[in-house]
Design an enzyme around this catalytic site. Structure first.
Site, mmCIF file in Angstrom:
data_model
loop_
_atom_site.group_PDB
_atom_site.id
_atom_site.type_symbol
_atom_site.label_atom_id
_atom_site.label_comp_id
_atom_site.label_asym_id
_atom_site.label_seq_id
_atom_site.Cartn_x
_atom_site.Cartn_y
_atom_site.Cartn_z
ATOM 1 N N MET A 92 1.114 -0.856 -0.198
ATOM 2 C CA MET A 92 -0.146 0.032 0.545
ATOM 3 C C MET A 92 0.513 1.064 0.356
ATOM 4 O O MET A 92 0.791 2.308 0.129
ATOM 5 C CB MET A 92 -0.962 0.013 0.960
ATOM 6 C CG MET A 92 -2.470 -1.248 1.385
ATOM 7 S SD MET A 92 -3.074 -1.197 -0.672
ATOM 8 C CE MET A 92 -4.086 0.374 -0.420
ATOM 9 N N HIS A 111 -4.614 -5.603 -9.058
ATOM 10 C CA HIS A 111 -5.561 -4.378 -8.565
ATOM 11 C C HIS A 111 -6.454 -4.589 -9.004
ATOM 12 O O HIS A 111 -7.134 -4.914 -10.190
ATOM 13 C CB HIS A 111 -4.997 -2.594 -9.733
ATOM 14 C CG HIS A 111 -6.141 -1.953 -8.783
ATOM 15 N ND1 HIS A 111 -5.540 -1.178 -8.087
ATOM 16 C CD2 HIS A 111 -7.115 -1.585 -9.949
ATOM 17 C CE1 HIS A 111 -6.969 -0.227 -7.809
ATOM 18 N NE2 HIS A 111 -7.712 -0.504 -8.465
ATOM 19 N N LEU A 146 0.571 5.606 -11.390
ATOM 20 C CA LEU A 146 -0.497 4.777 -10.748
ATOM 21 C C LEU A 146 -1.206 3.516 -10.922
ATOM 22 O O LEU A 146 -2.600 4.263 -12.070
ATOM 23 C CB LEU A 146 -1.320 5.837 -9.609
ATOM 24 C CG LEU A 146 -1.899 4.701 -8.600
ATOM 25 C CD1 LEU A 146 -0.514 3.941 -7.451
ATOM 26 C CD2 LEU A 146 -2.318 5.621 -7.685
#
Ligand code: GRF
Length: 221
Positions: A92, A111, A146
């Site tokens: 994380m 993800h 990201l």
């Protein structure tokens, strides 16, 4: 030929870590698990690594004044472990450009959404709020964007009317994540999955769309 060395980065329960280690132990992934690194000392994933006699390390982000200092320490540890590949498994923390650059093409993430939908936090809740009919998980190469790197494999399932974020997350984990991540790492370890020119390549073919559950080999289904 020595097996490629995989380091797994974790922060939480470690269900993906467990699936990867089991696939390595039963030789479905032709790699060695060189180590497990967590940014949280209390992560159950770390207890699992300890129980499996794997080299394991805590690199707490609280011990570093800046992101850059943290990333430098993480990079040093990855180099010391001789990491050929890195798997983010519920890790994380957002990694800085330098670290990502050093491992570009050798670092995967999983993800729990049908990327490019819902990058970032709370994807299950966002899919439910949007009234989506399906949801899933994606394995992708890690790049500076990201959750935006080239997608490798993606699995989808139908959202049930009675689903909440918790039940949906559990089904996505069990039915999709724990299958597609070991499979992707197996392809990477075998050299069948590569990264180049900003894209993922599978058996010499550029992946303009992610592979699907239909591509799962026997033993990963
Ligand atoms: C998984 O759902 C993964 O997709 C996400 O965080 C969760 C980690 O679970 N990145 P675990 O630590 O692998 O059990």
């Amino acid at each position: 030929m020595t097996r490629p060395r995989l380091v797994v980065l974790v922060s939480g329960r470690g269900r993906n870590l467990r699936a990867l280690v089991e696939a390595i132990r039963d030789r479905r992934i032709p790699a060695a698990c060189a180590g497990v690194i967590s940014n949280r000392a209390e992560a159950p994933a770390l207890a699992y690594a300890r129980a499996m006699d794997l080299p394991h390390f805590v690199l707490s982000h609280r011990a570093f004044a800046t992101r850059a200092a943290y990333d430098a320490a993480l990079t040093a540890r990855l180099r010391a472990l001789g990491a050929d590949f890195v798997a983010l498994a519920g890790f994380m923390r957002v990694l800085g450009d330098e670290l990502v650059g050093e491992f570009e093409g050798r670092m995967l993430n999983i993800h729990p959404s049908l990327l490019p939908k819902y990058p970032g936090l709370d994807p299950h809740r966002r899919a439910l709020a949007a009234g989506d009919v399906e949801h899933g998980a994606t394995v992708h190469f890690v790049t500076r964007e990201l959750d935006g790197g080239p997608r490798v494999i993606q699995g989808a399932l139908k959202i049930h009317p009675q689903d909440d974020a918790e039940t949906l997350a559990a089904r996505v984990l069990e039915e999709i994540e724990l299958k597609i991540y070991p499979q992707a790492l197996a392809w990477l370890a075998r050299g069948e999955l590569r990264y180049g020119a900003g894209a993922a390549w599978f058996r010499g073919r550029r992946l303009d769309a992610p592979l699907s559950m239909e591509h799962l080999e026997e033993g990963f289904r």
